[in-house]
Design an enzyme around this catalytic site. Structure first.
Site, PDB file in Angstrom:
ATOM      1  N   GLY A 200      -4.565  70.813  29.088  1.00 41.53           N
ATOM      2  CA  GLY A 200      -4.995  71.805  28.123  1.00 41.53           C
ATOM      3  C   GLY A 200      -3.874  72.537  27.409  1.00 41.53           C
ATOM      4  N   THR A 237     -12.612  75.162  43.981  1.00 44.35           N
ATOM      5  CA  THR A 237     -13.347  76.048  43.082  1.00 44.35           C
ATOM      6  C   THR A 237     -12.882  75.839  41.646  1.00 44.35           C
ATOM      7  OG1 THR A 237     -13.540  77.698  44.838  1.00 44.35           O
ATOM      8  CG2 THR A 237     -13.907  78.452  42.589  1.00 44.35           C
ATOM      9  N   CYS A 325      20.358  67.083  31.670  1.00 49.22           N
ATOM     10  CA  CYS A 325      21.456  67.895  32.215  1.00 49.22           C
ATOM     11  C   CYS A 325      21.057  69.355  32.352  1.00 49.22           C
ATOM     12  CB  CYS A 325      22.707  67.767  31.345  1.00 49.22           C
ATOM     13  SG  CYS A 325      22.499  68.350  29.661  1.00 49.22           S
TER      14      CYS A 325
END
Length: 394
Positions: A200, A237, A325
């Site tokens: 999302g 949940t 890096c």
């Protein structure tokens, strides 16, 4: 100080419309959507509405969408569960050398469990060859996992053709669409996609919410155990607010995709044109045409990407480098190495990823400042001095 955010491939700002939609689910409609009392009915209905919206964005059915905590979980679930479910047929998996580490590290884990993984090479633009894919398929191949679009260089893969080849050979096809979902058109049926991962926060929804599309009939077991949520396939949940946000972001993406892509592509091409024409010894990484609308990835010779990022940051320009890096590794991006760049060039990479909020003024300011930064860094580089000296001598 002026602030220009050009790292939308890393994460995006939560859209205003999305935020307004999710706020009530923190303080007013906060019931657990799995509860049976009437107070939970609104949250349950909101979750299912979001599931429908998320499905419509890729031409899927709502009952084929399973909510997760993000793209990495979805990738892990797809690969590990498929390997377990289909190991009676074989233990061979095909992926590409430029996948996100959520796929590559999962494949490394599966190799330690006795599976064999073929890592397809890509061309200079980062594209997988369908012909090479065909050659790699064996009787014991159980899964092909190729990303829809690369998160670093933006190259869009020939997913429809890959899906066709997979299905012609009776092999399941998964795609990591984290960078592509909501940004370019995807139809899971036209593209023969069996599983698809999305997240999302790449399209204006909150972090911590993703999804896995699983085609009806695909034999995939639970990844997280403990409860009956998500039709007994993913315990825990439900993150109602995050899910509602993902649904709203998907709805907005579907409605605005074409106009947003046209706008971002125009800015992206302007950015690419200015950089390549005004900064010597620069190159564009990724396919020049088949690339995400908002992605521009460059390499600049004779400089280190980390120094460039720090100097941009001081000017309020937020970007990223293909070089690892910045996370403590001296090795450059595996993607840039896979497309054939030598270490010394791959280290000087810069990824700029736009959004619909980016302006032409932002782009021009960034390029103007970038020109000065690269000149200063090259002026301090003995390699650049030697290069110019040898060039004059020639």
């Amino acid at each position: 100080m002026r602030q220009i955010y050009l790292d939308n491939a890393a994460t995006t700002r939560v859209k205003d419309e999305v935020l307004r939609e999710i706020l009530p689910y923190f303080t007013e409609d906060y019931a657990n959507p799995s509860a049976i009392y009437s107070f939970a009915q609104k949250t349950s209905l909101a979750v299912e509405d979001a599931r429908r919206k998320a499905a419509e964005l890729i031409g899927a059915n709502a009952n084929e969408i399973y909510f997760t905590a993000g793209g990495s979980e979805s990738d892990n679930w797809a690969l590990k569960a498929a390997a377990e479910a289909y190991n009676s047929k074989g233990k061979h998996i095909i992926t590409s050398a430029i996948e996100h580490h959520a796929v590559l590290h999962t494949c490394n884990y599966l190799e330690k469990q006795g599976y064999e993984v073929t890592y397809l090479k890509v061309d200079e633009y980062g594209k997988v060859s369908p012909e090479e894919l065909k050659k790699a398929i064996r009787p014991d191949t159980i899964l092909i996992s190729i990303m829809t679009a690369n998160n670093e260089i933006g190259t869009i893969e020939p997913i429809k053709e890959i899906g066709r080849i997979a299905h012609e050979n009776g092999v399941m096809f998964h795609t990591d669409a984290v960078q592509a979902y909501g940004h370019i058109p995807i139809d899971v049926n036209e593209m023969n996609i069996d599983m698809l991962s999305a997240s999302g926060h790449k399209l204006g929804a909150p972090k911590g919410t993703g999804l896995l599309y699983i085609r009806k009939g695909v034999k995939i077991r639970s990844f997280i155990h403990g409860g009956a949520q998500e039709r007994n396939r993913r315990a825990g949940t439900l993150n109602t607010a995050g899910i509602v946000g993902l649904g709203k972001a998907a709805e907005l993406a579907k409605a605005q995709m074409q106009s947003r892509a046209e706008y971002e592509t125009k800015l992206r091409d302007h950015l690419i044109s200015r950089v390549l024409s005004e900064i010597p010894y620069s190159r564009l990484n990724g396919d020049p045409k088949d690339r995400l609308p908002n992605n521009a990835n460059f390499c600049f010779r004779f400089i280190e990407g980390e120094s460039m990022l720090i100097m941009l940051d001081r000017l309020g320009i937020y970007a990223s480098s293909g070089s690892a890096c910045t996370s403590g590794s001296l090795d450059p991006s595996h993607v840039l190495l896979a497309i054939g760049l030598p270490h010394e060039i791959a280290h000087g990479s810069l990824r700029l990823t736009l959004s619909e909020e980016t302006t032409l003024e932002d782009i021009d300011y960034t390029v103007d400042e970038l020109k000065g930064i690269i000149k200063r860094l090259r002026d301090m580089s003995p390699l650049y001095a030697d290069f110019i000296s040898n060039k004059k001598g020639a």
